[in-house]
Design a protein around this motif. Structure first.
Motif, PDB file in Angstrom:
ATOM      1  N   ILE A  47       0.845  -1.185   0.000  1.00  0.00           N
ATOM      2  CA  ILE A  47       0.000   0.000   0.000  1.00  0.00           C
ATOM      3  C   ILE A  47       0.884   1.240   0.000  1.00  0.00           C
ATOM      4  O   ILE A  47       1.981   1.228   0.583  1.00  0.00           O
ATOM      5  CB  ILE A  47      -0.951   0.001   1.226  1.00  0.00           C
ATOM      6  CG1 ILE A  47      -2.014   1.076   1.098  1.00  0.00           C
ATOM      7  CG2 ILE A  47      -0.176   0.154   2.526  1.00  0.00           C
ATOM      8  CD1 ILE A  47      -3.109   0.983   2.154  1.00  0.00           C
ATOM      9  N   VAL A  48       0.443   2.288  -0.696  1.00  0.00           N
ATOM     10  CA  VAL A  48       1.173   3.556  -0.757  1.00  0.00           C
ATOM     11  C   VAL A  48       0.211   4.672  -0.382  1.00  0.00           C
ATOM     12  O   VAL A  48      -0.913   4.733  -0.900  1.00  0.00           O
ATOM     13  CB  VAL A  48       1.747   3.812  -2.163  1.00  0.00           C
ATOM     14  CG1 VAL A  48       2.340   5.213  -2.241  1.00  0.00           C
ATOM     15  CG2 VAL A  48       2.811   2.781  -2.501  1.00  0.00           C
ATOM     16  N   THR A  49       0.628   5.553   0.515  1.00  0.00           N
ATOM     17  CA  THR A  49      -0.184   6.690   0.940  1.00  0.00           C
ATOM     18  C   THR A  49       0.490   7.994   0.518  1.00  0.00           C
ATOM     19  O   THR A  49       1.653   8.009   0.104  1.00  0.00           O
ATOM     20  CB  THR A  49      -0.354   6.679   2.464  1.00  0.00           C
ATOM     21  OG1 THR A  49       0.927   6.933   3.069  1.00  0.00           O
ATOM     22  CG2 THR A  49      -0.902   5.341   2.953  1.00  0.00           C
ATOM     23  N   THR A  50      -0.246   9.079   0.616  1.00  0.00           N
ATOM     24  CA  THR A  50       0.350  10.383   0.311  1.00  0.00           C
ATOM     25  C   THR A  50       1.527  10.661   1.230  1.00  0.00           C
ATOM     26  O   THR A  50       2.515  11.297   0.813  1.00  0.00           O
ATOM     27  CB  THR A  50      -0.708  11.484   0.473  1.00  0.00           C
ATOM     28  OG1 THR A  50      -1.303  11.384   1.785  1.00  0.00           O
ATOM     29  CG2 THR A  50      -1.795  11.368  -0.577  1.00  0.00           C
ATOM     30  N   ARG A  51       1.447  10.174   2.435  1.00  0.00           N
ATOM     31  CA  ARG A  51       2.567  10.351   3.370  1.00  0.00           C
ATOM     32  C   ARG A  51       3.799   9.579   2.900  1.00  0.00           C
ATOM     33  O   ARG A  51       4.927  10.064   3.034  1.00  0.00           O
ATOM     34  CB  ARG A  51       2.142   9.863   4.758  1.00  0.00           C
ATOM     35  CG  ARG A  51       3.164  10.100   5.847  1.00  0.00           C
ATOM     36  CD  ARG A  51       2.585   9.707   7.203  1.00  0.00           C
ATOM     37  NE  ARG A  51       3.542   9.935   8.268  1.00  0.00           N
ATOM     38  CZ  ARG A  51       3.303   9.680   9.554  1.00  0.00           C
ATOM     39  NH1 ARG A  51       2.121   9.208   9.916  1.00  0.00           N
ATOM     40  NH2 ARG A  51       4.221   9.912  10.463  1.00  0.00           N
ATOM     41  N   ASP A  52       3.599   8.401   2.322  1.00  0.00           N
ATOM     42  CA  ASP A  52       4.726   7.647   1.779  1.00  0.00           C
ATOM     43  C   ASP A  52       5.392   8.400   0.634  1.00  0.00           C
ATOM     44  O   ASP A  52       6.628   8.439   0.523  1.00  0.00           O
ATOM     45  CB  ASP A  52       4.251   6.274   1.282  1.00  0.00           C
ATOM     46  CG  ASP A  52       3.780   5.365   2.395  1.00  0.00           C
ATOM     47  OD1 ASP A  52       4.288   5.506   3.520  1.00  0.00           O
ATOM     48  OD2 ASP A  52       2.907   4.520   2.137  1.00  0.00           O
ATOM     49  N   LEU A  53       4.584   8.991  -0.246  1.00  0.00           N
ATOM     50  CA  LEU A  53       5.143   9.702  -1.391  1.00  0.00           C
ATOM     51  C   LEU A  53       5.950  10.924  -0.952  1.00  0.00           C
ATOM     52  O   LEU A  53       7.006  11.223  -1.518  1.00  0.00           O
ATOM     53  CB  LEU A  53       4.022  10.130  -2.345  1.00  0.00           C
ATOM     54  CG  LEU A  53       3.255   8.982  -3.035  1.00  0.00           C
ATOM     55  CD1 LEU A  53       2.170   9.548  -3.942  1.00  0.00           C
ATOM     56  CD2 LEU A  53       4.202   8.109  -3.847  1.00  0.00           C
ATOM     57  N   SER A  54       5.458  11.613   0.078  1.00  0.00           N
ATOM     58  CA  SER A  54       6.205  12.789   0.539  1.00  0.00           C
ATOM     59  C   SER A  54       7.437  12.398   1.339  1.00  0.00           C
ATOM     60  O   SER A  54       8.504  13.012   1.202  1.00  0.00           O
ATOM     61  CB  SER A  54       5.302  13.696   1.381  1.00  0.00           C
ATOM     62  OG  SER A  54       4.872  13.015   2.544  1.00  0.00           O
ATOM     63  N   GLY A  55       7.305  11.352   2.167  1.00  0.00           N
ATOM     64  CA  GLY A  55       8.419  10.978   3.044  1.00  0.00           C
ATOM     65  C   GLY A  55       9.461  10.101   2.393  1.00  0.00           C
ATOM     66  O   GLY A  55      10.646  10.170   2.735  1.00  0.00           O
ATOM     67  N   ARG A  56       9.042   9.248   1.442  1.00  0.00           N
ATOM     68  CA  ARG A  56       9.980   8.288   0.863  1.00  0.00           C
ATOM     69  C   ARG A  56      10.422   8.648  -0.553  1.00  0.00           C
ATOM     70  O   ARG A  56      11.351   8.037  -1.077  1.00  0.00           O
ATOM     71  CB  ARG A  56       9.358   6.892   0.861  1.00  0.00           C
ATOM     72  CG  ARG A  56       9.033   6.379   2.253  1.00  0.00           C
ATOM     73  CD  ARG A  56       8.298   5.043   2.204  1.00  0.00           C
ATOM     74  NE  ARG A  56       7.937   4.577   3.537  1.00  0.00           N
ATOM     75  CZ  ARG A  56       7.227   3.480   3.793  1.00  0.00           C
ATOM     76  NH1 ARG A  56       6.804   2.728   2.776  1.00  0.00           N
ATOM     77  NH2 ARG A  56       6.928   3.129   5.030  1.00  0.00           N
ATOM     78  N   VAL A  57       9.751   9.607  -1.171  1.00  0.00           N
ATOM     79  CA  VAL A  57      10.141  10.024  -2.516  1.00  0.00           C
ATOM     80  C   VAL A  57      10.689  11.447  -2.479  1.00  0.00           C
ATOM     81  O   VAL A  57      11.876  11.685  -2.706  1.00  0.00           O
ATOM     82  CB  VAL A  57       8.961   9.918  -3.503  1.00  0.00           C
ATOM     83  CG1 VAL A  57       9.393  10.382  -4.894  1.00  0.00           C
ATOM     84  CG2 VAL A  57       8.466   8.480  -3.580  1.00  0.00           C
ATOM     85  N   LEU A  58       9.820  12.422  -2.157  1.00  0.00           N
ATOM     86  CA  LEU A  58      10.260  13.819  -2.162  1.00  0.00           C
ATOM     87  C   LEU A  58      11.347  14.083  -1.124  1.00  0.00           C
ATOM     88  O   LEU A  58      12.402  14.660  -1.430  1.00  0.00           O
ATOM     89  CB  LEU A  58       9.058  14.736  -1.905  1.00  0.00           C
ATOM     90  CG  LEU A  58       7.989  14.777  -3.008  1.00  0.00           C
ATOM     91  CD1 LEU A  58       6.843  15.688  -2.591  1.00  0.00           C
ATOM     92  CD2 LEU A  58       8.599  15.266  -4.319  1.00  0.00           C
ATOM     93  N   ALA A  59      11.114  13.671   0.120  1.00  0.00           N
ATOM     94  CA  ALA A  59      12.063  13.978   1.193  1.00  0.00           C
ATOM     95  C   ALA A  59      13.418  13.313   0.977  1.00  0.00           C
ATOM     96  O   ALA A  59      14.448  13.814   1.413  1.00  0.00           O
ATOM     97  CB  ALA A  59      11.486  13.555   2.541  1.00  0.00           C
ATOM     98  N   GLU A  60      13.437  12.170   0.288  1.00  0.00           N
ATOM     99  CA  GLU A  60      14.696  11.464   0.060  1.00  0.00           C
ATOM    100  C   GLU A  60      15.291  11.742  -1.311  1.00  0.00           C
ATOM    101  O   GLU A  60      16.316  11.156  -1.694  1.00  0.00           O
ATOM    102  CB  GLU A  60      14.470   9.948   0.235  1.00  0.00           C
ATOM    103  CG  GLU A  60      14.097   9.569   1.667  1.00  0.00           C
ATOM    104  CD  GLU A  60      13.885   8.070   1.847  1.00  0.00           C
ATOM    105  OE1 GLU A  60      13.426   7.677   2.934  1.00  0.00           O
ATOM    106  OE2 GLU A  60      14.188   7.319   0.897  1.00  0.00           O
ATOM    107  N   GLY A  61      14.666  12.635  -2.071  1.00  0.00           N
ATOM    108  CA  GLY A  61      15.214  13.035  -3.361  1.00  0.00           C
ATOM    109  C   GLY A  61      15.176  11.960  -4.423  1.00  0.00           C
ATOM    110  O   GLY A  61      15.993  11.960  -5.351  1.00  0.00           O
TER     111      GLY A  61
END
Length: 609
Positions: free
Chosen positions: A189-203
């Motif tokens: 499962i992927v949430t909006t929090r995952d996208l911000s924390g694991r994609v955007l925040a980690e570059g």
């Protein structure tokens, strides 16, 4: 009105539920009865024969036996019989024989059905199901089924879907999570929090596949889970999205948004408080409120299986919180382990009276030097459960006992030994351990062990026969003369034990059915329903036994709630004299059904052994 009808009317005025009829209707019904004088030794009907009406003993005695010839009951004046077969499939389920010269009255089946349809007292008296008032509060989140709450046909992605495409999907459909499926199986499962924390925040790049950022093997629910399961899981794990799956296949999603129009009962508050407790004392403060919760749930006419599920959820949360506190104190576990519950907690059937029954299954990679860690963890959790009111098991069936804190290979050897050498101790231990349910830790440590054990046990006819014989040792408290075999002395004189004499015989039978059908579920009612679906027991037998179990379990909880309201501790002892004539009659009928099913199981054991 003839003189004969007048005599029947006068007799019916002393018989419940006929005494509740208006006088003109009672006179009409009296004229419908057929009167017959039956010599001693006459077989009134035999099992399997068509039944045309319901009989009433006016004088004399009638003996009722089951299909195996075992005595079910001796009936005296004002007792009725034959209604079970009449109202089921129109055929007798027992054999009735006059044991003295008797006078019997027979009311045609059509007349009985008319009375049941038009007079509530008859519907209540001749129905073994829950009274219409015990339907529960269907608008409570806690008692709704997940299938009635979930969002069906959810939008989903695959492990290869990019993070950017998933974000676009969420924006377009105004959703905050996307389940990830492979074929039709849920894998993450992927949430909006995952996208911000694991994609955007980690570059990470926007074309990063979801397989790299999703939460794999997420917590999930079945469509038959209760609404309380949603709330408890979300509160305990602090999550806002739960997939609904059946055999790994994604069926729908539940989110916090789905719950906004519902308000959970107070069990949710107890789960939340237990999930954040910091000490034994905090957890004890939570569990001290369980008796009042019991009163509220029973008072709201919730079914017994709902009440016990909600109460067990609290015990599960307390256990998991103690495991967390233990790991914070002792450090991470050297190798994976599983904490499992057995007994009433394992079956999700805890009431206001519960001790603890548990064990620990440890990964086979554990070394002797690692074992002191698990011994200390088990002591911490067991002591905490005791402090919270889940008292130490009198039989020491706890993980704090080194015998029940072992690697998988040792557990496998235990079960193989019990199955291959079914001694009395082996039967007792197997009965307890076949009710295991994972509570915290690595669930996979139990899954393969359970599958192997059920398969091996079901194939061993001698073991099955021994388990069946063991299951009929707890007899319902039936007296021969239409009464109860009550306790004769001591604190509970003139009481019956609703646990050992009522609930335990049914749970023992359900365990045998689960063994024969390789049914993984531990819950008694679920086992009975599944056994019916698999054809292990007949539809009519299953229906009778489930309804008998429901009545016994409901009365047990109502008695416990009554004790709490009086300021006493709940227990399992009920005085039949405290019940109404209606309740006594139906409780005894329920015990008769249980004894009949035990007799049938006993006959099967003889053929297997």
């Amino acid at each position: 009105m003839t003189a004969a009808t007048q005599k029947v009317l006068e007799f019916l005025q002393s018989v419940h539920p006929y005494d509740s009829l208006p006088q003109d209707e009672l006179a009409r019904v009296a004229s419908c009865f057929d009167r017959s004088e039956v010599p001693s030794g006459t077989v009134i009907y035999s099992e399997g024969e068509p039944v045309s009406g319901v009989w009433l003993v006016k004088s004399g005695t009638v003996e009722v036996t089951d299909g195996n010839g075992a005595l079910v009951s001796i009936l005296s004046p004002r007792n009725s019989f034959g209604e079970r077969g009449l109202l089921r499939e129109g055929r007798a389920v027992t054999t009735a024989t006059a044991t003295t010269n008797s006078v019997l009255l027979c009311l045609p089946g059509g007349e009985l059905r008319h009375l049941i349809a038009n007079f509530p007292a008859f519907e209540r008296f001749f129905s073994r199901g829950a009274p219409s008032g015990k339907l529960g509060r269907q608008n409570d989140l806690a008692t709704l089924k997940v299938a009635d709450l979930m969002a069906r046909k959810p939008f989903s992605a695959t492990p290869q879907t990019s993070a950017q495409d998933a974000a676009k999907m969420m924006r377009e459909h105004r959703i905050s999570c996307v389940p990830v499926v492979e074929g039709d199986k849920l894998v993450g499962i992927v949430t909006t929090r995952d996208l911000s924390g694991r994609v955007l925040a980690e570059g990470r790049a926007i074309d990063t596949p979801l397989s790299e950022v999703m939460t794999p093997d997420p917590l999930s629910l079945s469509p038959q889970s209760l609404g309380s399961d949603i709330l408890h899981m979300m509160l305990e794990h602090r999550i806002g999205h739960l997939p609904v799956v059946r055999e790994g296949k994604l069926l729908g999603m539940i989110t916090q948004t789905d719950l906004t129009r519902f308000q959970a009962i107070s069990s949710g508050q107890l789960v939340r408080d237990a999930a954040v407790a910091e000490s034994y004392a905090d957890l004890a403060h939570v569990t001290q409120r369980i008796p009042q919760l019991l009163v509220q749930l029973v008072g709201a006419h919730n079914a017994h299986d709902v009440v016990t599920r909600l109460i067990t959820d609290i015990a599960d949360t307390v256990t998991r919180r103690l495991l967390k506190l233990a790991e914070e104190k002792l450090g991470p576990a050297p190798v994976p382990y599983l904490w499992a519950a057995c007994g009433s907690q394992g079956r999700q059937e805890q009431t206001g009276v519960s001790d603890q029954d548990n064990c620990m299954i440890i990964d086979d990679s554990v070394t002797p030097d690692d074992m002191p860690y698990y011994a200390e963890l088990a002591r911490f959790v067991s002591d905490g459960l005791n402090a919270a009111g889940y008292y130490y098991c009198p039989g020491d069936m706890m993980a704090s006992n080194p015998r029940w804190c072992q690697p998988v290979k040792t557990w496998r050897r235990y079960f193989q030994g019990w199955i291959n050498t079914p001694s009395p101790e082996a039967q007792m231990l197997a009965s307890v351990m076949f009710d295991l349910r994972p509570i915290g830790g690595q669930v996979s440590l139990f899954r393969d062990l359970q599958d192997e054990t059920l398969a091996a046990a079901a194939k061993n006819s001698i073991f099955v026969a021994h388990m069946i014989s063991n299951s009929v040792k707890h007899a319902p408290p039936l007296g021969l003369l239409r009464g109860f075999a009550t306790i004769r002395s001591g604190e509970y004189k003139n009481h019956v034990d609703m646990k050992l004499g009522g609930v335990v015989p049914v749970t023992d039978l359900a365990r045998v059915y689960a063994l024969r059908g390789r049914i993984a579920a531990a819950n008694t009612r679920t086992r009975l329903l599944t056994a019916e679906e698999l054809g292990i027991i007949s539809v009519s037998g299953a229906r009778d036994l489930i309804e008998a179990y429901d009545l016994i379990a409901d009365l047990r909880l109502e008695n416990q709630a009554s004790l709490v309201r009086m300021g006493r501790k709940p227990d399992n002892f009920l005085a039949p004299s405290d019940l109404s004539d209606f309740e006594r009659s139906h409780l005894r009928d329920a015990f008769v059904v249980v004894r009949t099913m035990q007799s049938a199981a006993g006959q099967l054991a003889g053929t297997l052994g």
